[in-house]
Write an enzyme that holds these catalytic residues in place. Sequence first.
Site, PDB file in Angstrom:
ATOM      1  N   LYS A 191      20.118  17.342  30.200  1.00  0.00           N
ATOM      2  CA  LYS A 191      18.907  17.024  30.317  1.00  0.00           C
ATOM      3  C   LYS A 191      18.833  15.831  31.025  1.00  0.00           C
ATOM      4  O   LYS A 191      18.913  14.535  30.720  1.00  0.00           O
ATOM      5  CB  LYS A 191      18.303  16.767  28.864  1.00  0.00           C
ATOM      6  CG  LYS A 191      16.785  16.498  28.934  1.00  0.00           C
ATOM      7  CD  LYS A 191      16.020  15.943  28.120  1.00  0.00           C
ATOM      8  CE  LYS A 191      15.834  14.542  28.397  1.00  0.00           C
ATOM      9  NZ  LYS A 191      15.076  13.876  29.297  1.00  0.00           N
ATOM     10  N   GLY A 244      21.773   5.540  28.131  1.00  0.00           N
ATOM     11  CA  GLY A 244      20.270   5.108  27.742  1.00  0.00           C
ATOM     12  C   GLY A 244      20.257   3.861  26.992  1.00  0.00           C
ATOM     13  O   GLY A 244      21.154   3.238  26.701  1.00  0.00           O
ATOM     14  N   GLY A 249      19.330   5.629  21.717  1.00  0.00           N
ATOM     15  CA  GLY A 249      20.559   5.981  21.033  1.00  0.00           C
ATOM     16  C   GLY A 249      20.518   5.882  19.605  1.00  0.00           C
ATOM     17  O   GLY A 249      21.067   6.896  18.871  1.00  0.00           O
ATOM     18  N   GLU A 266      26.452   5.420  25.526  1.00  0.00           N
ATOM     19  CA  GLU A 266      26.796   4.461  26.506  1.00  0.00           C
ATOM     20  C   GLU A 266      25.406   3.834  26.595  1.00  0.00           C
ATOM     21  O   GLU A 266      24.530   4.360  27.267  1.00  0.00           O
ATOM     22  CB  GLU A 266      27.219   4.976  27.891  1.00  0.00           C
ATOM     23  CG  GLU A 266      28.046   4.261  28.807  1.00  0.00           C
ATOM     24  CD  GLU A 266      26.998   3.308  29.819  1.00  0.00           C
ATOM     25  OE1 GLU A 266      26.542   2.232  29.214  1.00  0.00           O
ATOM     26  OE2 GLU A 266      26.789   3.714  30.981  1.00  0.00           O
ATOM     27  N   CYS A 300      23.207  -0.774  33.780  1.00  0.00           N
ATOM     28  CA  CYS A 300      23.296  -1.379  32.495  1.00  0.00           C
ATOM     29  C   CYS A 300      24.441  -2.432  32.512  1.00  0.00           C
ATOM     30  O   CYS A 300      24.623  -3.171  31.595  1.00  0.00           O
ATOM     31  CB  CYS A 300      23.929  -0.194  31.508  1.00  0.00           C
ATOM     32  SG  CYS A 300      24.715   0.950  32.188  1.00  0.00           S
ATOM     33  N   GLU A 401      17.522  -6.820  27.873  1.00  0.00           N
ATOM     34  CA  GLU A 401      17.773  -6.152  29.169  1.00  0.00           C
ATOM     35  C   GLU A 401      16.530  -5.935  29.871  1.00  0.00           C
ATOM     36  O   GLU A 401      15.675  -5.155  29.679  1.00  0.00           O
ATOM     37  CB  GLU A 401      18.522  -4.755  28.661  1.00  0.00           C
ATOM     38  CG  GLU A 401      19.242  -4.237  29.820  1.00  0.00           C
ATOM     39  CD  GLU A 401      19.830  -2.909  29.464  1.00  0.00           C
ATOM     40  OE1 GLU A 401      19.594  -2.151  28.656  1.00  0.00           O
ATOM     41  OE2 GLU A 401      20.682  -2.645  30.077  1.00  0.00           O
TER      42      GLU A 401
HETATM   43  P1  ADP Z   1      14.651   4.502  29.926  1.00  0.00           P
HETATM   44  O1  ADP Z   1      14.079   3.762  28.700  1.00  0.00           O
HETATM   45  O2  ADP Z   1      15.700   3.590  30.538  1.00  0.00           O
HETATM   46  O3  ADP Z   1      14.093   5.538  30.263  1.00  0.00           O
HETATM   47  P2  ADP Z   1      15.892   6.309  27.502  1.00  0.00           P
HETATM   48  O4  ADP Z   1      17.028   5.664  26.714  1.00  0.00           O
HETATM   49  O5  ADP Z   1      14.304   6.069  26.962  1.00  0.00           O
HETATM   50  O6  ADP Z   1      15.730   4.942  28.935  1.00  0.00           O
HETATM   51  O7  ADP Z   1      15.842   7.318  28.372  1.00  0.00           O
HETATM   52  C1  ADP Z   1      17.478   8.010  28.687  1.00  0.00           C
HETATM   53  C2  ADP Z   1      17.278   9.318  28.393  1.00  0.00           C
HETATM   54  O8  ADP Z   1      16.972   9.549  27.117  1.00  0.00           O
HETATM   55  C3  ADP Z   1      16.223  10.020  29.198  1.00  0.00           C
HETATM   56  O9  ADP Z   1      16.638  11.256  29.581  1.00  0.00           O
HETATM   57  C4  ADP Z   1      15.035  10.434  28.122  1.00  0.00           C
HETATM   58  O10 ADP Z   1      14.217  11.535  28.252  1.00  0.00           O
HETATM   59  C5  ADP Z   1      15.899  10.652  26.832  1.00  0.00           C
HETATM   60  N1  ADP Z   1      15.153  10.393  25.668  1.00  0.00           N
HETATM   61  C6  ADP Z   1      14.396   9.510  25.266  1.00  0.00           C
HETATM   62  N2  ADP Z   1      13.764   9.574  24.069  1.00  0.00           N
HETATM   63  C7  ADP Z   1      14.604  10.466  23.403  1.00  0.00           C
HETATM   64  C8  ADP Z   1      14.813  10.922  22.226  1.00  0.00           C
HETATM   65  N3  ADP Z   1      13.890  10.613  21.232  1.00  0.00           N
HETATM   66  N4  ADP Z   1      15.645  12.041  21.850  1.00  0.00           N
HETATM   67  C9  ADP Z   1      16.563  12.223  22.855  1.00  0.00           C
HETATM   68  N5  ADP Z   1      16.362  11.879  24.308  1.00  0.00           N
HETATM   69  C10 ADP Z   1      15.337  10.975  24.368  1.00  0.00           C
END
Ligand code: ADP
Length: 499
Positions: A191, A244, A249, A266, A300, A401
């Site tokens: 994804k 992310g 996380g 990570e 990061c 961050e």
């Molecule tokens: P950023 O805020 O930098 O976009 P995220 O951690 O939100 O970082 O995004 C990293 C990835 O996690 C993206 O692919 C995003 O769509 C996904 N993501 C965001 N929210 C969720 C969630 N609740 N469960 C699983 N994946 C998620």
Amino acid sequence: MPTATVALLPEVARFLDTDHGLIIGADRPPASDGGLIDVFDPANGRLLTRVASATASDVDAAVAAARAALPVWNALSPADRADLLWRLGDEIAKRAEEFGQLETLDNGKPTSESGVLDVPLCASLFKYYAGWATKIEGESMTPSGGGAFHVFTRREPVGVVGAIIPWNFPLLMAGYKLGPALAAGNTMVLKPAEQTPLSALRLVELMLEIGFPPGVVNVVTGDGPGAGAPLAAHLDVDKITFTGENATGQKILEASKGNMKRLSLELGGKSPSLIFADADIDKAIAGTFGAIYFNQGQCCIAGARVFVERTAYDRFVDGLGAKVAGIRLGNGLDPETTMGPVVSAEQQARVDGLIASGVAAGARAVVGGGTVSAPELADGYFVQPTLFTDVAADMEIMRREIFGPVGMVGVFDTEDEAIELANATPFGLASGLWTSDVTRTHRVVPQIHAGVVWVNTYGMFDVAIPYGGFKASGYGKELGREALDPYLQTKTVWIDLGG
Ligand code: ADP
């Protein structure tokens, strides 16, 4: 300055010309509810193309395809799997310009940066993990209590891996997950981030073109709640590998508990750079400039919390400030551009807000500190490269961050103070140490609570060298041999020899 961008390659123009379905097995279905996500060019806010917005039932279909492909992928010999991974590396390298343009259009980063890091590292990592596909071995063992047993271990794939990746290095992050996961015999549902789905789609299309069995890698484009959350919670997914932010996380940790999924996380960082007066200060300035501002600061590992020994402080701040003032903002396709836009309007607003909070709290902006006002950049998501001094420990910019082109420089007098400042964060991803004193290096390195310490350099990556964080920055190394471990599980076999 108006930007003179290079022309798009015909294959890139063609790729942008149509909407993109998901990749499930060999099929390219639309989302089950017909939903689409608009993908914008951050340099000018224009619509690039649209991709399917996967739902939970699309995630079900992708997981089923990955499950069905698991025996197919493992029926190939390790040498055949290695061959496919090697060819993928080759094909990425051949299409470096195509991937570079896609990445710049989608993410904003200058092609000069993706050309030296994202694309070549991704190509070489598939070749590196091709080598490992034929070298995954268990051990033969002797029980300490003796007895007539033949005991051995098998290193088996974990199974179906869900990879949820961010937007800052879209192609490279896909590679970080795919290389070791596939070499270890797993299949995957990938994804990409909703802001930057294009290079992952192109990468997996390419994998199908060169003969990876359908279903070995499936792509569910979509947002976090719609596609990421059902993937993280899916009871037939054996492992999630995620890069992310920490809050996400934590959600993934929570969502994964239903079947006790394996996790690699990570997460974020707030990495320190320590500059001692005995360092080569010009080199430290150049290295720290890259540590803070590479990729618009959207790394990061950004070493943006800089602490300089007092006697070198003024020279360092002047030198770094001059370099920041020399940054040339523009469209990443323009070869003259040294910094592109940040990834999205939302990210621009977030970083602008953090810069404003620093100014309001009394930090001194040596360079920048405002918003971008040049009319030719007005439609893009540009942020003023900013360098702060006089930043107090409790200011938001020092604690959070930023993920944007913002650095902050503080001062220290003693080595102990420097170490204390470096470790004053819940994160522990990376760090920089600049000194010409070898005994100091060996004294300080063990005291820094971070997964990487770069000494007299910063941001070096290599496919063979492990990378990953300590503390709240997560767990599960990437790159190198160690990155295979989270994608393997050890099965122990006891055979009674009838004694
Ligand atoms: P950023 O805020 O930098 O976009 P995220 O951690 O939100 O970082 O995004 C990293 C990835 O996690 C993206 O692919 C995003 O769509 C996904 N993501 C965001 N929210 C969720 C969630 N609740 N469960 C699983 N994946 C998620």
